[in-house]
Design an enzyme around this catalytic site. Structure first.
Site, PDB file in Angstrom:
ATOM      1  N   ARG A 238       0.851  -1.187   0.000  1.00 15.12           N
ATOM      2  CA  ARG A 238       0.000   0.000   0.000  1.00 15.12           C
ATOM      3  C   ARG A 238       0.888   1.239   0.000  1.00 15.12           C
ATOM      4  O   ARG A 238       1.938   1.281   0.647  1.00 15.12           O
ATOM      5  CB  ARG A 238      -0.936   0.028   1.221  1.00 15.12           C
ATOM      6  CG  ARG A 238      -2.087  -0.965   1.165  1.00 15.12           C
ATOM      7  CD  ARG A 238      -3.081  -0.606   0.065  1.00 15.12           C
ATOM      8  NE  ARG A 238      -4.240  -1.493   0.012  1.00 15.12           N
ATOM      9  CZ  ARG A 238      -4.326  -2.578  -0.732  1.00 15.12           C
ATOM     10  NH1 ARG A 238      -3.290  -2.957  -1.462  1.00 15.12           N
ATOM     11  NH2 ARG A 238      -5.429  -3.310  -0.741  1.00 15.12           N
ATOM     12  N   GLU A 267      -3.195   7.332  -4.913  1.00 16.13           N
ATOM     13  CA  GLU A 267      -3.582   6.774  -6.206  1.00 16.13           C
ATOM     14  C   GLU A 267      -5.075   6.956  -6.474  1.00 16.13           C
ATOM     15  O   GLU A 267      -5.885   6.923  -5.548  1.00 16.13           O
ATOM     16  CB  GLU A 267      -3.191   5.286  -6.300  1.00 16.13           C
ATOM     17  CG  GLU A 267      -3.822   4.367  -5.283  1.00 16.13           C
ATOM     18  CD  GLU A 267      -3.313   2.927  -5.429  1.00 16.13           C
ATOM     19  OE1 GLU A 267      -4.153   2.061  -5.744  1.00 16.13           O
ATOM     20  OE2 GLU A 267      -2.099   2.676  -5.223  1.00 16.13           O
ATOM     21  N   HIS A 285      -0.803  -0.231  -9.982  1.00 17.00           N
ATOM     22  CA  HIS A 285      -1.461  -1.175  -9.077  1.00 17.00           C
ATOM     23  C   HIS A 285      -1.857  -2.447  -9.830  1.00 17.00           C
ATOM     24  O   HIS A 285      -3.032  -2.823  -9.905  1.00 17.00           O
ATOM     25  CB  HIS A 285      -2.680  -0.528  -8.423  1.00 17.00           C
ATOM     26  CG  HIS A 285      -3.015  -1.133  -7.091  1.00 17.00           C
ATOM     27  ND1 HIS A 285      -3.479  -0.394  -6.030  1.00 17.00           N
ATOM     28  CD2 HIS A 285      -2.954  -2.412  -6.639  1.00 17.00           C
ATOM     29  CE1 HIS A 285      -3.690  -1.186  -4.995  1.00 17.00           C
ATOM     30  NE2 HIS A 285      -3.372  -2.419  -5.339  1.00 17.00           N
TER      31      HIS A 285
END
Length: 330
Positions: A238, A267, A285
């Site tokens: 993360r 993000e 991601h």
């Protein structure tokens, strides 16, 4: 009357078709992220919800979803969900562990290799038409073979990453809140060390731990200063684990060889200081992004939700205190 569910982002067509046979479905197949007001409207009268890691589920949204009984996220991480607020409202929360472990470990290695061997940087240079001749010192990278890999967070994915390291004859050290069983350490050929010792000794540091308030900016200026000069840092967990401004400063100053990032604190926005640097490999991601794995994640999320809605305990229940779910409001 069929239970009503909401699906916040696009899903594979075959999943949507199957869900429509069983539920009254409110979908978002255009796959344009809803605004907070659109989310509130979509959740207003649903019994169940399929969400993703990009959806913020907080107390304010839950307050506008009085019928909601099940919240099933198509992700292993769940820091985007206020689980405590869900529990207070009697909403079951589930996630999708296990099915993405190996695919995410593959991606971690792809990002590590791209960072160490300057793959994305050299490709940009090549595409710009700058390759005119071969040079002895052209895009010199950092070796992986016979180097030391430090893994912070040794859960399922961390262990899968460690197992792959043996193919590169790497020494593996890890830091975890608790030591793994000896049998697992042996299988992974990994040794537990203290966090600061890992930073000081690892040629390549990999972050694979869950995000929480306690782990916010686990890697900041002080930790970056403790890392081995010329080391690489890879984050597939993360974004909030890293102080991105401090990382950009360390990369610009050459204290780190490079960084590989698949996740970001804000993000889908990416810190412009990172975008300006050549020695950072950036991906959007993609950790679990294979067709087979994303299919398995969606199927597991659907299975979790469907089980709970008919009164069966879902396989991956995150808030035991919310089970069993209440009878829906009339």
């Amino acid at each position: 009357m069929k239970p009503r569910i909401v699906i916040t982002r696009a899903v594979f067509p075959e999943h949507l078709a199957a869900l429509r046979e069983q539920y009254d479905v409110r979908d978002n197949q255009p796959d344009i992220a809803w605004t907070p007001s659109e989310m509130a409207a979509a959740f207003a009268d649903v019994d169940g919800a399929l969400v993703t890691g990009s959806d913020r589920i907080d107390a304010a949204l839950l307050a506008q979803a009085p019928r909601l009984r099940v919240l099933s996220t198509i992700s292993v991480g769940y820091n985007h969900i206020d689980v405590a607020a869900c529990t207070r409202q009697g909403v079951v929360v589930t996630n999708t562990p296990d099915v993405l472990t190996e695919t995410t470990a593959d991606m971690a290695w792809a990002l590590l290799m791209a960072t160490a061997r300057r793959v994305t940087e050299s490709e940009r240079w090549l595409r710009a038409g700058l390759w005119k001749q071969w040079s002895l010192d052209q895009f010199l990278g950092a070796d992986l073979h016979h180097s030391t890999l430090g893994i912070v967070g040794m859960g399922r994915i961390g262990q899968a990453i460690a197992r792959r390291a043996s193919g590169f004859a790497m020494k593996v050290v890890y830091h975890n809140r608790s030591r793994l069983p000896e049998s697992v350490e042996t299988e992974c050929r990994a040794t537990r060390v203290e966090f600061d010792d890992l930073l000081a000794s690892a040629d390549h540091v990999m972050l694979v731990l869950p995000y929480s308030a306690a782990s916010h900016h686990l890697i900041g200026a002080a930790q970056l200063a403790k890392m081995k000069p010329g080391a690489t840092l890879v984050n597939i967990a993360r974004g909030g684990l890293i102080d991105e401004d401090a990382l950009a400063e360390a990369l610009a100053a050459g204290r780190l060889f490079g960084a590989g990032l698949d996740v970001y604190e804000g993000e889908p926005q990416v810190n412009p200081k990172l975008l300006a640097l050549n020695n950072v490999a950036l991906t959007p991601h993609l950790g679990s992004a294979s067709r087979a794995t994303r299919d398995a994640m969606a199927r597991l999320a659907i299975s979790n939700m469907s089980a709970a809605l008919v009164g069966r305990r879902p396989a991956h229940l995150l808030n035991e205190a919310a089970w069993p779910i209440p009878t829906p409001a009339a």
